[in-house]
Design an enzyme around this catalytic site. Structure first.
Site, mmCIF file in Angstrom:
data_model
loop_
_atom_site.group_PDB
_atom_site.id
_atom_site.type_symbol
_atom_site.label_atom_id
_atom_site.label_comp_id
_atom_site.label_asym_id
_atom_site.label_seq_id
_atom_site.Cartn_x
_atom_site.Cartn_y
_atom_site.Cartn_z
ATOM 1 N N ARG A 59 14.976 -24.953 1.688
ATOM 2 C CA ARG A 59 14.597 -23.545 1.773
ATOM 3 C C ARG A 59 13.190 -23.340 2.312
ATOM 4 O O ARG A 59 12.971 -22.557 3.227
ATOM 5 C CB ARG A 59 14.729 -22.908 0.383
ATOM 6 C CG ARG A 59 16.155 -22.831 -0.128
ATOM 7 C CD ARG A 59 16.192 -22.745 -1.647
ATOM 8 N NE ARG A 59 17.533 -22.927 -2.159
ATOM 9 C CZ ARG A 59 18.133 -24.129 -2.301
ATOM 10 N NH1 ARG A 59 17.478 -25.232 -1.973
ATOM 11 N NH2 ARG A 59 19.354 -24.213 -2.750
ATOM 12 N N THR A 60 12.229 -24.044 1.719
ATOM 13 C CA THR A 60 10.837 -23.809 2.101
ATOM 14 C C THR A 60 10.573 -24.237 3.535
ATOM 15 O O THR A 60 9.987 -23.483 4.321
ATOM 16 C CB THR A 60 9.885 -24.557 1.144
ATOM 17 O OG1 THR A 60 10.157 -24.149 -0.198
ATOM 18 C CG2 THR A 60 8.438 -24.250 1.468
ATOM 19 N N LYS A 87 4.322 -46.342 8.379
ATOM 20 C CA LYS A 87 3.571 -47.509 8.849
ATOM 21 C C LYS A 87 2.266 -47.696 8.088
ATOM 22 O O LYS A 87 1.477 -48.583 8.406
ATOM 23 C CB LYS A 87 3.274 -47.373 10.345
ATOM 24 C CG LYS A 87 4.517 -47.262 11.221
ATOM 25 C CD LYS A 87 4.120 -47.074 12.679
ATOM 26 C CE LYS A 87 5.343 -46.932 13.580
ATOM 27 N NZ LYS A 87 4.961 -46.715 14.997
ATOM 28 N N ARG A 109 3.701 -29.936 2.426
ATOM 29 C CA ARG A 109 4.220 -30.264 1.090
ATOM 30 C C ARG A 109 3.901 -31.733 0.823
ATOM 31 O O ARG A 109 4.141 -32.601 1.670
ATOM 32 C CB ARG A 109 5.724 -30.031 0.990
ATOM 33 C CG ARG A 109 6.327 -30.570 -0.316
ATOM 34 C CD ARG A 109 7.745 -30.127 -0.540
ATOM 35 N NE ARG A 109 7.797 -28.703 -0.867
ATOM 36 C CZ ARG A 109 8.913 -28.087 -1.264
ATOM 37 N NH1 ARG A 109 10.048 -28.751 -1.368
ATOM 38 N NH2 ARG A 109 8.894 -26.801 -1.549
ATOM 39 N N HIS A 137 2.834 -23.695 -5.904
ATOM 40 C CA HIS A 137 3.769 -23.350 -4.827
ATOM 41 C C HIS A 137 3.590 -21.854 -4.560
ATOM 42 O O HIS A 137 4.442 -21.028 -4.896
ATOM 43 C CB HIS A 137 5.200 -23.650 -5.261
ATOM 44 C CG HIS A 137 6.193 -23.716 -4.144
ATOM 45 N ND1 HIS A 137 5.929 -23.231 -2.872
ATOM 46 C CD2 HIS A 137 7.463 -24.197 -4.091
ATOM 47 C CE1 HIS A 137 6.989 -23.426 -2.110
ATOM 48 N NE2 HIS A 137 7.932 -24.005 -2.823
#
Length: 308
Positions: A59-60, A87, A109, A137
């Site tokens: 969703r985000t 890496k 995020r 959030h």
């Protein structure tokens, strides 16, 4: 230019009630764009946005990507599993690399609390926190408030019950901060093992019984039970949780007749919320998703060019 131009959005603690109001009011305008057949305006033409996600998201991430594209920005999404992070590249070097490419905003995020704030201090692009660990959030809290206001016509004086896994929820933390600023009365309920100590603050009432928390509530925000935490034995079993704390039709009778049901997703149906409630007449879960695009359009427009 508006008050938010050039500002990073890392946590709602950094925003006044007036600034939150500006975002919510702008989101109303943006929602009209989403309803059009042609969802495109030139607001952010020439701006470049990178979505940098170190954790899974549907969703985000998708709503931020669509928000940027609806505003005509150039949007690139980076998944850490296909980037140089695998890496061994550090977060600092990843941010420096993206900054060097001339981007205007980074939507990020990350699993570490404070990662977005760290990013905002070391690189020049606007940083939009799309979730940092269990800390914050902000865009989710803003879309929750926007959804409530769209349905109820106001925020001030409403009673919102937030129930479930409060301890591990960045959504709960941002909701509490934002809703308190906007004059909402907040009730909290969940197993004692899932209630953090910081909730003993003015404007937040903590209940051990979910029935007490949702009685007379205008809105119930049901949080996802993070089953990955169950290994720590924070509650006896999923069956016991559903029996004692699950939101079902019977418990809804304790709330107001026009109670609104929210859930940030993804859901564990039959655990924290029943299927009947999810798809029932009181549910605004689908509206939350659409409103998420509108709110994120507002955030991007206000932070990148301001309110003209």
């Amino acid at each position: 230019m508006g008050e938010l131009s050039g500002r990073s959005v890392t946590a709602l603690e950094n925003f006044s009630s007036e600034e939150i109001r500006l975002i919510l009011d702008t989101a109303k305008e943006m929602k009209e764009i989403i309803k059009r057949d042609i969802k495109k305006v030139p607001t952010l033409r020439g701006k470049a946005i990178v979505n940098l996600f170190f954790e899974p998201s549907t969703r985000t991430r998708t709503s931020f990507e669509l928000a940027g594209k609806y505003l005509s920005a150039d949007v690139v999404s980076i998944n850490s599993s296909t980037s140089s992070v695998v890496k061994g590249e550090s977060l600092r070097d990843t941010l420096y690399t993206i900054e060097s490419m001339g981007v205007d905003a980074i939507v990020m995020r990350h699993k570490a609390e404070g990662a977005a704030d760290f990013a905002s201090k070391i690189v020049k692009p606007v940083i939009i926190n799309a979730g940092d660990g269990a800390h914050a959030h902000p865009s989710q809290a803003l879309l929750d408030m926007f959804t409530i206001e769209q349905a109820k016509g106001k925020l001030q004086g409403l009673k919102v019950a937030i129930v479930g896994d409060i301890l591990h929820s960045r959504v709960a933390r941002s909701d509490i901060v934002g809703m308190k600023k906007m004059g909402i009365e907040i009730n909290i309920a969940g197993p004692k093992t899932l209630l953090p100590r910081y909730l003993n603050v003015e404007g937040v009432k903590v209940f051990e019984r979910i029935e007490d928390a949702i009685e007379g509530a205008d809105v119930i925000n049901v949080l996802r039970i993070q089953l990955e935490r169950q290994k720590a034995g924070l509650f006896p079993s999923t069956r016991e949780y559903a029996r004692i704390f699950g939101i079902n039709d019977e418990r809804l009778k304790l709330a107001k007749e026009d109670v609104l049901i929210l859930h940030p997703g993804p859901q564990n149906k039959g655990l924290e919320i029943s299927t009947a409630v999810t798809y029932g007449e009181h549910s605004a879960i689908k509206e939350q998703v659409q409103n998420g695009v509108a709110v994120r359009m507002a955030i991007l427009a206000l932070t990148l060019i301001g309110k003209k």
